[in-house]
Design a protein around this motif. Sequence first.
Motif, short mmCIF file in Angstrom:
data_model
loop_
_atom_site.label_atom_id
_atom_site.label_comp_id
_atom_site.label_asym_id
_atom_site.label_seq_id
_atom_site.Cartn_x
_atom_site.Cartn_y
_atom_site.Cartn_z
N ASP A 90 0.91 -1.13 0.00
CA ASP A 90 -0.01 0.13 0.01
C ASP A 90 0.88 1.25 0.12
OD1 ASP A 90 -2.05 -1.47 -0.10
OD2 ASP A 90 -2.56 -1.31 2.19
N HIS A 91 1.95 1.30 0.43
CA HIS A 91 2.87 2.33 0.76
C HIS A 91 3.32 2.58 -0.81
CE1 HIS A 91 5.83 5.32 2.41
NE2 HIS A 91 6.82 4.69 2.04
N ILE A 92 3.70 1.74 -1.68
CA ILE A 92 4.05 2.08 -2.85
C ILE A 92 3.09 2.47 -3.80
CG2 ILE A 92 4.97 0.62 -5.13
CD1 ILE A 92 6.34 -1.28 -3.18
N VAL A 93 1.85 1.88 -3.55
CA VAL A 93 0.86 2.59 -4.19
C VAL A 93 0.20 3.93 -4.09
CG1 VAL A 93 -1.96 2.31 -4.32
CG2 VAL A 93 -0.65 0.25 -4.22
N GLU A 94 0.53 4.20 -2.79
CA GLU A 94 0.50 5.79 -2.60
C GLU A 94 1.49 6.63 -3.03
OE1 GLU A 94 -2.30 7.14 -1.14
OE2 GLU A 94 -3.14 5.19 -1.09
N LYS A 95 2.66 6.17 -3.15
CA LYS A 95 3.89 6.69 -3.72
C LYS A 95 3.71 7.21 -5.17
CE LYS A 95 6.33 7.85 0.17
NZ LYS A 95 6.66 9.40 0.63
N VAL A 96 3.27 6.06 -5.64
CA VAL A 96 3.36 5.94 -7.19
C VAL A 96 2.25 6.99 -7.47
CG1 VAL A 96 2.68 4.47 -9.32
CG2 VAL A 96 4.41 3.56 -7.46
N ALA A 97 0.99 6.95 -6.79
CA ALA A 97 -0.07 7.81 -7.32
C ALA A 97 0.58 9.14 -7.38
CB ALA A 97 -1.32 7.51 -6.26
N GLY A 149 -0.28 10.79 -20.95
CA GLY A 149 0.57 10.16 -21.64
C GLY A 149 0.51 8.42 -21.04
N VAL A 150 1.27 7.49 -21.42
CA VAL A 150 1.35 6.48 -20.88
C VAL A 150 2.30 6.30 -19.82
CG1 VAL A 150 1.94 4.02 -21.37
CG2 VAL A 150 0.79 5.12 -23.17
N SER A 151 2.08 5.65 -18.82
CA SER A 151 2.84 5.58 -17.81
C SER A 151 3.96 4.51 -17.93
CB SER A 151 2.30 5.46 -16.20
OG SER A 151 1.17 6.19 -16.21
N VAL A 152 5.19 5.14 -18.07
CA VAL A 152 6.10 4.05 -18.45
C VAL A 152 7.17 4.03 -17.10
CG1 VAL A 152 8.27 3.52 -19.88
CG2 VAL A 152 6.26 4.59 -20.76
N PHE A 153 7.54 2.92 -16.62
CA PHE A 153 8.16 2.69 -15.39
C PHE A 153 9.41 1.90 -15.55
CE2 PHE A 153 4.06 3.65 -13.80
CZ PHE A 153 4.06 4.27 -12.86
N ILE A 154 10.78 2.39 -15.24
CA ILE A 154 12.06 1.58 -14.88
C ILE A 154 12.17 1.23 -13.42
CG2 ILE A 154 14.31 1.31 -15.58
CD1 ILE A 154 13.98 2.95 -18.09
N GLY A 193 1.63 -8.02 -1.97
CA GLY A 193 1.57 -8.16 -3.49
C GLY A 193 2.62 -7.93 -4.21
N THR A 194 2.49 -8.02 -5.43
CA THR A 194 3.74 -7.70 -6.40
C THR A 194 4.11 -6.24 -6.62
OG1 THR A 194 2.56 -7.89 -8.37
CG2 THR A 194 3.10 -10.07 -7.40
N ILE A 195 5.41 -6.16 -7.05
CA ILE A 195 5.65 -4.64 -7.64
C ILE A 195 4.86 -4.11 -8.65
CG2 ILE A 195 7.52 -5.39 -8.94
CD1 ILE A 195 7.35 -2.13 -6.78
N THR A 196 4.51 -5.08 -9.68
CA THR A 196 3.69 -4.71 -10.76
C THR A 196 2.30 -4.46 -10.60
OG1 THR A 196 5.02 -6.28 -12.14
CG2 THR A 196 3.05 -5.69 -13.13
N SER A 197 1.78 -4.88 -9.58
CA SER A 197 0.38 -4.75 -9.09
C SER A 197 0.39 -3.44 -8.55
CB SER A 197 -0.26 -5.84 -8.33
OG SER A 197 -0.34 -7.22 -9.12
N ALA A 198 1.17 -3.25 -7.44
CA ALA A 198 1.34 -2.13 -6.78
C ALA A 198 1.37 -0.71 -7.82
CB ALA A 198 2.50 -2.05 -5.77
N ILE A 199 2.10 -0.77 -8.73
CA ILE A 199 2.78 0.20 -9.57
C ILE A 199 1.12 0.21 -10.51
CG2 ILE A 199 3.81 1.01 -11.70
CD1 ILE A 199 6.21 -0.28 -10.49
N ASN A 200 0.66 -0.45 -10.98
CA ASN A 200 -0.56 -0.23 -11.76
C ASN A 200 -1.51 0.29 -10.74
OD1 ASN A 200 -0.10 -1.23 -14.35
ND2 ASN A 200 0.28 -3.18 -13.78
N GLU A 201 -1.83 -0.07 -9.57
CA GLU A 201 -2.97 0.40 -8.90
C GLU A 201 -2.45 1.88 -8.43
OE1 GLU A 201 -4.96 -0.58 -4.44
OE2 GLU A 201 -3.94 -2.23 -5.37
N SER A 246 -4.30 2.45 -17.25
CA SER A 246 -3.65 1.18 -16.95
C SER A 246 -3.90 0.08 -17.89
CB SER A 246 -3.41 0.71 -15.44
OG SER A 246 -4.68 0.29 -15.03
N PRO A 247 -3.05 -0.93 -18.03
CA PRO A 247 -1.68 -1.08 -17.45
C PRO A 247 -0.68 -0.07 -17.78
CG PRO A 247 -2.14 -2.80 -19.17
CD PRO A 247 -3.47 -1.76 -19.14
#
Length: 282
Positions: free
Chosen positions: A8-15, A71-76, A88-96, A126-127
Amino acid sequence: MMKVIAYDHIVEKVAKLCQEANFDLGEDVISAFRQAVETERSPIGKDILLDLIENANIATENRVPMCQDTGVSVFIVELGQDCLIKGGTITSAINEGVMKGYKDGYLRHSIVNNPLTRDKSATYNSPAIIHIEMKAGDQLVIHMSAKGGGSENMSALKMLTPADGIEGVKEFILTTVENAGPNACPPLVVGIGIGGNFERCAYLAKKSLFRPIGQHHQSPIVAQLEKDLMKNINEMGIGPQGLGGDTTAIDVKIELEPCHIAALPVAVNLNCHASRHKELRM
């Protein structure tokens, strides 16, 4: 010892990262605009550059996107082998996080689920496009870019042969920029990938766009090629927004890797003047 980071911390930070990318143009880009104002000889070109700076300031002050194409959200993602994502997974967290950030920030939903039928994606913008690079240690570094569709559409890839040499590489790059003309919304950041294979050189071109403006390649030979291409591109006269002038590009970036003895893959990934890239370290 493993570092544990909550999903959940990753979700909030990515948002938050997605909104900041669209609201706050990096100082590296704005500084490049300011430098270009000093050297641009075209009055129209100079006015456009000043408008771009004003536009970026309005976006930051009012917390609105600097461009309607968010834009499309692109992540490295640099994921340390000693870093554990709990819940959860890093991929799911980023997409959320993308869904939350774009929806809560009233950013445009630009993703279709099926490129042929054009059905809208049911998940808000997303995705995302996510590339994961495993690293030593326990750090999690998330690089995000909001990549616009107009400049992406004018990008290109070509499988050259070793006989084409560096002159063939330069010719392909310059032709790609010339063909893009005003359609990629210059002044551009020109990302170039050389080597690897068909898909890898495209990734290298994209990855180069995440480097700050003005940061040259560590190899003196490659750095000089970046400078030479920058000069050649700005001599084309396409200018800001394609209306003529000295500032067709504000930077040229090259990434390269080893490749097959019979190959010379080259990809050119153009980025419009809204070179939106942000970074998160956890």
